[in-house]
Motif scaffolding. Structure first.
Motif, PDB file in Angstrom:
ATOM      1  N   UNK A  43       0.838  -1.202   0.000  1.00 31.47           N
ATOM      2  CA  UNK A  43       0.000   0.000   0.000  1.00 31.47           C
ATOM      3  C   UNK A  43       0.874   1.252   0.000  1.00 31.47           C
ATOM      4  N   UNK A  44       1.961   1.223   0.754  1.00 32.83           N
ATOM      5  CA  UNK A  44       2.861   2.367   0.793  1.00 32.83           C
ATOM      6  C   UNK A  44       3.498   2.618  -0.575  1.00 32.83           C
ATOM      7  N   UNK A  45       3.950   1.551  -1.229  1.00 28.22           N
ATOM      8  CA  UNK A  45       4.536   1.691  -2.564  1.00 28.22           C
ATOM      9  C   UNK A  45       3.502   2.216  -3.554  1.00 28.22           C
ATOM     10  N   UNK A  46       2.295   1.701  -3.499  1.00 27.19           N
ATOM     11  CA  UNK A  46       1.241   2.170  -4.409  1.00 27.19           C
ATOM     12  C   UNK A  46       0.915   3.639  -4.165  1.00 27.19           C
ATOM     13  N   UNK A  47       0.865   4.049  -2.911  1.00 25.87           N
ATOM     14  CA  UNK A  47       0.577   5.452  -2.603  1.00 25.87           C
ATOM     15  C   UNK A  47       1.696   6.364  -3.085  1.00 25.87           C
ATOM     16  N   UNK A  48       2.940   5.958  -2.858  1.00 28.91           N
ATOM     17  CA  UNK A  48       4.068   6.770  -3.327  1.00 28.91           C
ATOM     18  C   UNK A  48       4.104   6.842  -4.849  1.00 28.91           C
ATOM     19  N   UNK A  49       3.810   5.736  -5.495  1.00 31.39           N
ATOM     20  CA  UNK A  49       3.794   5.733  -6.951  1.00 31.39           C
ATOM     21  C   UNK A  49       2.673   6.620  -7.483  1.00 31.39           C
ATOM     22  N   UNK A  50       1.530   6.609  -6.827  1.00 33.92           N
ATOM     23  CA  UNK A  50       0.426   7.459  -7.262  1.00 33.92           C
ATOM     24  C   UNK A  50       0.776   8.939  -7.105  1.00 33.92           C
ATOM     25  N   UNK A  51       1.499   9.255  -6.037  1.00 32.24           N
ATOM     26  CA  UNK A  51       1.863  10.648  -5.801  1.00 32.24           C
ATOM     27  C   UNK A  51       3.035  11.098  -6.669  1.00 32.24           C
ATOM     28  N   UNK A  52       4.037  10.246  -6.826  1.00 29.83           N
ATOM     29  CA  UNK A  52       5.266  10.641  -7.511  1.00 29.83           C
ATOM     30  C   UNK A  52       5.344  10.133  -8.942  1.00 29.83           C
ATOM     31  N   UNK A  53       4.361   9.387  -9.407  1.00 34.69           N
ATOM     32  CA  UNK A  53       4.401   8.791 -10.740  1.00 34.69           C
ATOM     33  C   UNK A  53       4.605   9.787 -11.862  1.00 34.69           C
ATOM     34  N   UNK A  54       3.821  10.858 -11.921  1.00 34.44           N
ATOM     35  CA  UNK A  54       4.015  11.829 -13.008  1.00 34.44           C
ATOM     36  C   UNK A  54       5.406  12.481 -12.986  1.00 34.44           C
ATOM     37  N   UNK A  55       5.912  12.798 -11.806  1.00 34.69           N
ATOM     38  CA  UNK A  55       7.242  13.412 -11.714  1.00 34.69           C
ATOM     39  C   UNK A  55       8.323  12.425 -12.151  1.00 34.69           C
ATOM     40  N   UNK A  56       8.196  11.166 -11.759  1.00 35.62           N
ATOM     41  CA  UNK A  56       9.178  10.160 -12.168  1.00 35.62           C
ATOM     42  C   UNK A  56       9.128   9.925 -13.677  1.00 35.62           C
ATOM     43  N   UNK A  57       7.927   9.920 -14.223  1.00 35.09           N
ATOM     44  CA  UNK A  57       7.779   9.742 -15.665  1.00 35.09           C
ATOM     45  C   UNK A  57       8.408  10.913 -16.426  1.00 35.09           C
ATOM     46  N   UNK A  58       8.211  12.123 -15.930  1.00 33.76           N
ATOM     47  CA  UNK A  58       8.801  13.304 -16.570  1.00 33.76           C
ATOM     48  C   UNK A  58      10.327  13.261 -16.496  1.00 33.76           C
ATOM     49  N   UNK A  59      10.868  12.850 -15.350  1.00 29.36           N
ATOM     50  CA  UNK A  59      12.323  12.733 -15.218  1.00 29.36           C
ATOM     51  C   UNK A  59      12.878  11.687 -16.173  1.00 29.36           C
ATOM     52  N   UNK A  60      12.196  10.557 -16.288  1.00 28.53           N
ATOM     53  CA  UNK A  60      12.639   9.495 -17.184  1.00 28.53           C
ATOM     54  C   UNK A  60      12.622   9.976 -18.636  1.00 28.53           C
ATOM     55  N   UNK A  61      11.531  10.633 -19.040  1.00 31.98           N
ATOM     56  CA  UNK A  61      11.433  11.127 -20.414  1.00 31.98           C
ATOM     57  C   UNK A  61      12.500  12.180 -20.703  1.00 31.98           C
ATOM     58  N   UNK A  62      12.778  13.030 -19.739  1.00 33.12           N
ATOM     59  CA  UNK A  62      13.824  14.048 -19.910  1.00 33.12           C
ATOM     60  C   UNK A  62      15.197  13.393 -20.071  1.00 33.12           C
ATOM     61  N   UNK A  63      15.465  12.369 -19.280  1.00 31.70           N
ATOM     62  CA  UNK A  63      16.754  11.676 -19.382  1.00 31.70           C
ATOM     63  C   UNK A  63      16.875  10.960 -20.725  1.00 31.70           C
ATOM     64  N   UNK A  64      15.781  10.346 -21.195  1.00 31.31           N
ATOM     65  CA  UNK A  64      15.826   9.670 -22.488  1.00 31.31           C
ATOM     66  C   UNK A  64      16.002  10.656 -23.633  1.00 31.31           C
ATOM     67  N   UNK A  65      15.428  11.862 -23.500  1.00 27.49           N
ATOM     68  CA  UNK A  65      15.605  12.889 -24.525  1.00 27.49           C
ATOM     69  C   UNK A  65      17.054  13.353 -24.585  1.00 27.49           C
ATOM     70  N   UNK A  66      17.703  13.462 -23.420  1.00 31.96           N
ATOM     71  CA  UNK A  66      19.113  13.877 -23.399  1.00 31.96           C
ATOM     72  C   UNK A  66      20.021  12.817 -23.997  1.00 31.96           C
ATOM     73  N   UNK A  67      19.714  11.559 -23.753  1.00 29.85           N
ATOM     74  CA  UNK A  67      20.521  10.455 -24.286  1.00 29.85           C
ATOM     75  C   UNK A  67      20.329  10.370 -25.801  1.00 29.85           C
ATOM     76  N   UNK A  68      19.108  10.583 -26.259  1.00 27.09           N
ATOM     77  CA  UNK A  68      18.808  10.478 -27.685  1.00 27.09           C
ATOM     78  C   UNK A  68      19.351  11.631 -28.506  1.00 27.09           C
ATOM     79  N   UNK A  69      19.662  12.753 -27.879  1.00 31.60           N
ATOM     80  CA  UNK A  69      20.130  13.933 -28.643  1.00 31.60           C
ATOM     81  C   UNK A  69      21.593  13.859 -28.985  1.00 31.60           C
TER      82      UNK A  69
END
Length: 69
Positions: A43-69
């Protein structure tokens, strides 16, 4: 988000109440305690993922954009 906290609290209270009544037999061991810890962790992991999921996804996409450039 407010409902998630309420749901988690209700689930925790229901789980602890059911574990207290299930632990009547002296030979039962500590399995209900481990089940409660596992469920609380999930439950704790699910709650943290629900709260931080969009921020983690944005960080991942930003890192992939930097690697791809």
């Amino acid at each position: 988000m407010k409902n998630l906290g309420i749901r988690c609290t209700v689930m925790f209270l229901a789980l602890t109440a059911s574990l207290r009544t299930a632990n009547d037999h002296p030979e039962r061991g500590d399995v209900p305690g481990w089940v409660m810890i596992t469920l609380m962790s999930a439950v704790l992991v699910a709650a943290l993922l629900a709260l931080a999921g969009p921020a983690l996804e944005a960080m991942f996409n930003q890192a992939m954009d930097k690697v791809g450039s």
